[in-house]
Design a protein around this motif. Structure first.
Motif, PDB file in Angstrom:
ATOM      1  N   PHE A   1      -7.174   1.361   3.148  1.00  0.00           N
ATOM      2  CA  PHE A   1      -8.251   0.598   2.501  1.00  0.00           C
ATOM      3  C   PHE A   1      -9.587   0.804   3.204  1.00  0.00           C
ATOM      4  O   PHE A   1     -10.639   0.815   2.545  1.00  0.00           O
ATOM      5  CB  PHE A   1      -7.866  -0.885   2.404  1.00  0.00           C
ATOM      6  CG  PHE A   1      -6.632  -1.102   1.559  1.00  0.00           C
ATOM      7  CD1 PHE A   1      -6.516  -0.488   0.311  1.00  0.00           C
ATOM      8  CD2 PHE A   1      -5.573  -1.880   2.003  1.00  0.00           C
ATOM      9  CE1 PHE A   1      -5.381  -0.651  -0.473  1.00  0.00           C
ATOM     10  CE2 PHE A   1      -4.430  -2.064   1.225  1.00  0.00           C
ATOM     11  CZ  PHE A   1      -4.336  -1.441  -0.018  1.00  0.00           C
TER      12      PHE A   1
ATOM     13  N   ARG B   1      -6.332   3.419  16.842  1.00  0.00           N
ATOM     14  CA  ARG B   1      -7.125   4.482  16.175  1.00  0.00           C
ATOM     15  C   ARG B   1      -8.602   4.318  16.511  1.00  0.00           C
ATOM     16  O   ARG B   1      -9.300   5.295  16.773  1.00  0.00           O
ATOM     17  CB  ARG B   1      -6.907   4.424  14.654  1.00  0.00           C
ATOM     18  CG  ARG B   1      -5.497   4.788  14.280  1.00  0.00           C
ATOM     19  CD  ARG B   1      -5.186   4.465  12.820  1.00  0.00           C
ATOM     20  NE  ARG B   1      -3.743   4.347  12.682  1.00  0.00           N
ATOM     21  CZ  ARG B   1      -3.111   3.851  11.622  1.00  0.00           C
ATOM     22  NH1 ARG B   1      -3.807   3.445  10.572  1.00  0.00           N
ATOM     23  NH2 ARG B   1      -1.803   3.777  11.591  1.00  0.00           N
TER      24      ARG B   1
ATOM     25  N   ASP C   1      -4.774   8.325   6.614  1.00  0.00           N
ATOM     26  CA  ASP C   1      -3.757   8.080   5.579  1.00  0.00           C
ATOM     27  C   ASP C   1      -3.984   8.942   4.346  1.00  0.00           C
ATOM     28  O   ASP C   1      -5.032   8.854   3.701  1.00  0.00           O
ATOM     29  CB  ASP C   1      -3.661   6.605   5.150  1.00  0.00           C
ATOM     30  CG  ASP C   1      -2.895   5.774   6.189  1.00  0.00           C
ATOM     31  OD1 ASP C   1      -1.862   6.251   6.665  1.00  0.00           O
ATOM     32  OD2 ASP C   1      -3.353   4.659   6.509  1.00  0.00           O
TER      33      ASP C   1
ATOM     34  N   ASP D   1       0.849  -1.201   0.000  1.00  0.00           N
ATOM     35  CA  ASP D   1       0.000   0.000   0.000  1.00  0.00           C
ATOM     36  C   ASP D   1       0.883   1.249   0.000  1.00  0.00           C
ATOM     37  O   ASP D   1       2.094   1.163   0.271  1.00  0.00           O
ATOM     38  CB  ASP D   1      -1.014  -0.017   1.175  1.00  0.00           C
ATOM     39  CG  ASP D   1      -0.404   0.310   2.524  1.00  0.00           C
ATOM     40  OD1 ASP D   1       0.725   0.838   2.591  1.00  0.00           O
ATOM     41  OD2 ASP D   1      -1.067   0.057   3.536  1.00  0.00           O
TER      42      ASP D   1
ATOM     43  N   ASP E   1       5.730   1.229  12.720  1.00  0.00           N
ATOM     44  CA  ASP E   1       4.279   1.365  12.528  1.00  0.00           C
ATOM     45  C   ASP E   1       3.506   0.475  13.514  1.00  0.00           C
ATOM     46  O   ASP E   1       2.996   0.965  14.511  1.00  0.00           O
ATOM     47  CB  ASP E   1       3.919   1.080  11.058  1.00  0.00           C
ATOM     48  CG  ASP E   1       2.442   1.161  10.795  1.00  0.00           C
ATOM     49  OD1 ASP E   1       1.831   2.151  11.238  1.00  0.00           O
ATOM     50  OD2 ASP E   1       1.879   0.257  10.145  1.00  0.00           O
TER      51      ASP E   1
ATOM     52  N   GLN F   1       0.155  10.428   8.090  1.00  0.00           N
ATOM     53  CA  GLN F   1       1.259  10.004   8.959  1.00  0.00           C
ATOM     54  C   GLN F   1       2.560  10.423   8.267  1.00  0.00           C
ATOM     55  O   GLN F   1       2.536  11.024   7.195  1.00  0.00           O
ATOM     56  CB  GLN F   1       1.239   8.495   9.132  1.00  0.00           C
ATOM     57  CG  GLN F   1      -0.074   7.942   9.653  1.00  0.00           C
ATOM     58  CD  GLN F   1       0.032   6.459   9.964  1.00  0.00           C
ATOM     59  OE1 GLN F   1       0.595   6.064  10.980  1.00  0.00           O
ATOM     60  NE2 GLN F   1      -0.516   5.622   9.096  1.00  0.00           N
TER      61      GLN F   1
HETATM   62  O1  T6T Z   1      -2.360   3.038   8.075  1.00  0.00           O
HETATM   63  C1  T6T Z   1      -1.247   2.353   7.583  1.00  0.00           C
HETATM   64  C2  T6T Z   1      -0.534   1.720   8.726  1.00  0.00           C
HETATM   65  O2  T6T Z   1      -0.215   2.713   9.687  1.00  0.00           O
HETATM   66  C3  T6T Z   1      -1.402   0.644   9.375  1.00  0.00           C
HETATM   67  O3  T6T Z   1      -0.718   0.014  10.397  1.00  0.00           O
HETATM   68  C4  T6T Z   1      -1.860  -0.346   8.346  1.00  0.00           C
HETATM   69  O4  T6T Z   1      -2.491   0.329   7.294  1.00  0.00           O
HETATM   70  C5  T6T Z   1      -1.697   1.296   6.615  1.00  0.00           C
HETATM   71  O5  T6T Z   1      -0.608   0.649   6.035  1.00  0.00           O
HETATM   72  C6  T6T Z   1      -2.480   1.943   5.514  1.00  0.00           C
HETATM   73  O6  T6T Z   1      -3.107   1.023   4.692  1.00  0.00           O
END
Ligand code: T6T
Length: 330
Positions: A237, A185, A261, A45, A124, A281
């Motif tokens: 998504f 979130r 995002d 992504d 992340d 982000q």
């Molecule tokens: O929002 C990001 C990431 O921070 C999350 O952990 C998984 O989804 C994303 O990769 C966006 O699709």
């Protein structure tokens, strides 16, 4: 002790020390040209591609080697775990920077990497509860770098609440219960909405990180709750699915959308009035910092902090044309 026993004991001791210090142990002196890092993204992504760019630029600047694993097509431990097995078999890596796709299922596979002398930085997403400094089965990663997901989502909820006069029903569409980031979130957004007594979260759906599923779920939530005033998608998504559903239902503007995002597509939706807020982000910064910390720890032998939160910015209708904001789109 017989000579044989002594030899065996020494061999075992030597093996143990080698296992503990591994290819990357701080005890060993590693030249920067020998440092090999592997980046393992969560899924294909724009967020993780942007993180890759930041990491590669920093690796080039510092003169270290960074490989990028294949990009999983699905958000799925069964896809990510074999990548780690191959990383161990390659006997090449000193450190893996990874976005683990589940907080439980990735603990053992990552521990296996660690036991082979490979240091881990989670980027992340986290494993376990993400507190690597307290004793636990998941305390072995060196550090975590990621967004303050809870705070960002509280901010989105409060800003969205203002836009709907602090009244009405709200919907959340998110990925999986095992994903640390999107759970933070979801929880942050619920916290934010709870500050408004006349607002209520009426439904939460899990889409498995699949946009088509997110869209179908949102359409059915809109039908079930015709008086929804707002919806929140917790990642790329989810948000793209939510915004497509609201648009297809002809409800753009009537149902406010907060998106997490800043993809090109979500920024275009903000411009078209189909989305109201987009949180960006800083994935490239996260990637760059992970490489910097790997270098600092393994080459410079300096301490690094156990965790840090990277920042975020929020796009809205007033700042979207500000040229300064351009850099935050991914
Ligand atoms: O929002 C990001 C990431 O921070 C999350 O952990 C998984 O989804 C994303 O990769 C966006 O699709």
């Amino acid at each position: 002790m017989s000579g044989l026993k002594l030899t065996l004991l020494l061999t075992v001791l030597l093996l143990t020390v080698t296992m503990i210090s591994g290819a990357s142990g701080q005890g060993e002196s590693l030249d920067k040209t020998d440092l090999n890092i592997l980046y393992v993204p969560g899924v294909a992504d724009p967020f993780y591609y942007s993180m890759e760019k930041g990491a590669l630029m920093k690796a080039e600047e510092m003169g270290v080697s960074l490989d990028v694993s294949e990009y999983p097509e699905l958000w799925e431990p069964a896809v990510q775990i074999p990548i780690l097995k191959r990383a161990i078999a390659a006997k090449k890596y000193d450190l893996i920077m990874i976005a683990p796709v589940a907080n439980d299922a990735l603990i053992v596979p990552l521990k296996e990497c660690y036991n082979q002398g490979i240091q881990i930085i989670t980027v992340d997403t986290k494993i376990g509860d993400g507190l690597y400094t307290l004793p636990s089965d998941w305390s072995f990663p060196l550090a975590h770098i990621g967004t303050d997901n809870f705070a960002g989502a509280v901010y989105l909820a409060e800003t969205l609440a203002e836009q709907v006069n602090e009244k009405g029903k709200v919907y959340i569409n998110t990925t999986t219960e095992e994903t640390s980031t999107t759970e933070e979130r979801k929880n942050g957004f619920m916290e934010g909405i709870s500050h408004f007594p006349e607002m209520e979260i009426v439904q939460i759906d899990y889409n498995g990180d699949l946009q088509t599923v997110a869209m179908k779920q949102t359409l059915s939530a809109l039908m079930k709750n015709p008086d929804l005033v707002a919806a929140f998608g917790t990642n790329v998504f989810s948000s793209q699915g939510v915004s497509a559903a609201v648009k297809n239902a002809g409800l753009s503007g009537a149902v406010r959308v907060a998106a997490w995002d800043a993809t090109d597509s979500l920024i275009a939706s903000l411009r078209n009035g189909e989305v109201d807020l987009v949180l960006a982000q800083k994935p490239a910064e996260i990637g760059a910092l992970a490489v910097e910390w790997a270098y600092k720890y393994l080459i410079d032998h300096k301490e690094i902090p156990p965790s840090i939160t990277s920042g975020y910015v929020v796009f809205n209708k007033s700042n979207i044309n500000n040229p300064e904001m351009e850099q935050y789109i991914y």
